[in-house]
Write a protein that holds these residues in place. Structure first.
Motif, PDB file in Angstrom:
ATOM      1  N   ALA A   1       0.842  -1.193   0.000  1.00  0.00           N
ATOM      2  CA  ALA A   1       0.000   0.000   0.000  1.00  0.00           C
ATOM      3  C   ALA A   1       0.876   1.242   0.000  1.00  0.00           C
ATOM      4  N   ALA A   2       0.520   2.216  -0.836  1.00  0.00           N
ATOM      5  CA  ALA A   2       1.248   3.490  -0.915  1.00  0.00           C
ATOM      6  C   ALA A   2       0.244   4.628  -0.790  1.00  0.00           C
ATOM      7  N   ARG A   3       0.636   5.670  -0.092  1.00  0.00           N
ATOM      8  CA  ARG A   3      -0.261   6.798   0.173  1.00  0.00           C
ATOM      9  C   ARG A   3       0.525   8.101   0.066  1.00  0.00           C
TER      10      ARG A   3
ATOM     11  N   HIS B   1      -5.654  -8.342  -6.492  1.00  0.00           N
ATOM     12  CA  HIS B   1      -6.579  -7.219  -6.459  1.00  0.00           C
ATOM     13  C   HIS B   1      -5.777  -5.917  -6.394  1.00  0.00           C
ATOM     14  N   THR B   2      -6.220  -4.917  -7.113  1.00  0.00           N
ATOM     15  CA  THR B   2      -5.603  -3.594  -7.070  1.00  0.00           C
ATOM     16  C   THR B   2      -6.680  -2.553  -6.814  1.00  0.00           C
ATOM     17  N   ARG B   3      -6.280  -1.460  -6.194  1.00  0.00           N
ATOM     18  CA  ARG B   3      -7.212  -0.366  -5.902  1.00  0.00           C
ATOM     19  C   ARG B   3      -6.461   0.951  -5.967  1.00  0.00           C
ATOM     20  N   PHE B   4      -7.090   1.940  -6.576  1.00  0.00           N
ATOM     21  CA  PHE B   4      -6.488   3.275  -6.672  1.00  0.00           C
ATOM     22  C   PHE B   4      -7.566   4.310  -6.354  1.00  0.00           C
ATOM     23  N   ASP B   5      -7.281   5.172  -5.392  1.00  0.00           N
ATOM     24  CA  ASP B   5      -8.227   6.206  -4.970  1.00  0.00           C
ATOM     25  C   ASP B   5      -7.555   7.562  -5.019  1.00  0.00           C
TER      26      ASP B   5
ATOM     27  N   ARG C   1      -7.433  19.110   1.661  1.00  0.00           N
ATOM     28  CA  ARG C   1      -6.496  17.987   1.718  1.00  0.00           C
ATOM     29  C   ARG C   1      -6.746  17.076   0.521  1.00  0.00           C
ATOM     30  N   VAL C   2      -5.670  16.681  -0.155  1.00  0.00           N
ATOM     31  CA  VAL C   2      -5.756  15.771  -1.299  1.00  0.00           C
ATOM     32  C   VAL C   2      -4.942  14.520  -0.965  1.00  0.00           C
ATOM     33  N   VAL C   3      -5.546  13.355  -1.181  1.00  0.00           N
ATOM     34  CA  VAL C   3      -4.913  12.085  -0.859  1.00  0.00           C
ATOM     35  C   VAL C   3      -4.978  11.175  -2.077  1.00  0.00           C
ATOM     36  N   ALA C   4      -3.844  10.584  -2.450  1.00  0.00           N
ATOM     37  CA  ALA C   4      -3.785   9.552  -3.483  1.00  0.00           C
ATOM     38  C   ALA C   4      -3.357   8.252  -2.812  1.00  0.00           C
TER      39      ALA C   4
END
Length: 219
Positions: free
Chosen positions: A156-158, A193-197, A169-172
């Motif tokens: 996980a990367a944030r 599984h992959t997820r991108f927000d 506030r902006v979060v990727a």
């Protein structure tokens, strides 16, 4: 939580919860949960799900970088499973106990502050999950849900930034999860599984002054 010295923190936690049948899909929005619950088919002799988690870890600060490591074990007894059955226009929700399961894992995290308003972090976890044998008629259902013994990797990367003076506030966020079952047969031998927000959060200070509450708009 124990503060070892100025830059090291040790943590330990124990978490337990009990979920009644159907309790995991109930929400405050009754319009969303009521149709599924009203027509749900409950298995005979349903038991509440009991979950426990034990975790140990530490964090070390090195200037603007934070490094951490953790280890956890979690187990669930009488796990509740929700499966939709029937034709698409006449589907019914069936709730049943899927037996006992457990997961153990170790992981590391790295976080760093860039400048005054940007913070990034990355975590990697490697572990194993296993499940006790359950009734024969449920084996195919558990396989379809991906509930099998095996090893897993989780990355996980944030990245987060705050725009000063605007309460914005902006979060990727990106996450990659891979499960490698012991029985590597069939089309779902490896589950990935992959997820991108991307999230935009905007505070609303005027309402807070009137109501004495923190208001936030999330997109």
């Amino acid at each position: 939580e124990i503060q070892g010295d100025d830059d090291t923190t040790f943590r330990g936690s124990v978490h337990a919860r009990t979920v009644a049948p159907g309790g995991d899909i109930l929400t405050l929005n009754t319009l969303a949960s009521a149709p599924a619950m009203n027509f749900a088919v409950l298995g005979g002799g349903l038991r509440a799900e009991r979950f426990t988690r034990y975790q140990l870890g530490f964090d070390q600060h090195l200037g603007g970088t934070e490094i951490g490591a953790f280890s956890y074990y979690e187990g669930v007894r009488d796990q509740l499973a929700n499966v939709f059955e029937g034709a698409e226009d006449e589907r019914a929700l069936r709730i049943f106990n899927a037996g006992n399961a457990a997961t153990g894992a170790d992981g590391v995290t790295v976080a760093r502050v860039f400048g005054d308003s940007v913070r990034g972090s990355m975590s990697y976890t490697y572990g194993r999950s296993w499940r006790e044998p359950t009734r024969p008629e449920a084996q195919s259902e558990l396989a379809a849900l991906g509930l099998r013994d095996g090893n897993f990797h989780d990355l996980a990367a944030r990245l987060e930034t705050v725009i000063e003076g605007t309460d914005t506030r902006v979060v990727a966020y990106y996450r990659l999860n891979r499960m490698a079952p012991d029985n590597e047969e069939g089309p779902a031998a490896e589950l990935t599984h992959t997820r991108f927000d991307v999230q935009l959060s905007q505070g609303l200070p005027f309402l807070g002054a009137l109501t004495r509450a923190d208001w936030d708009f999330l997109l």
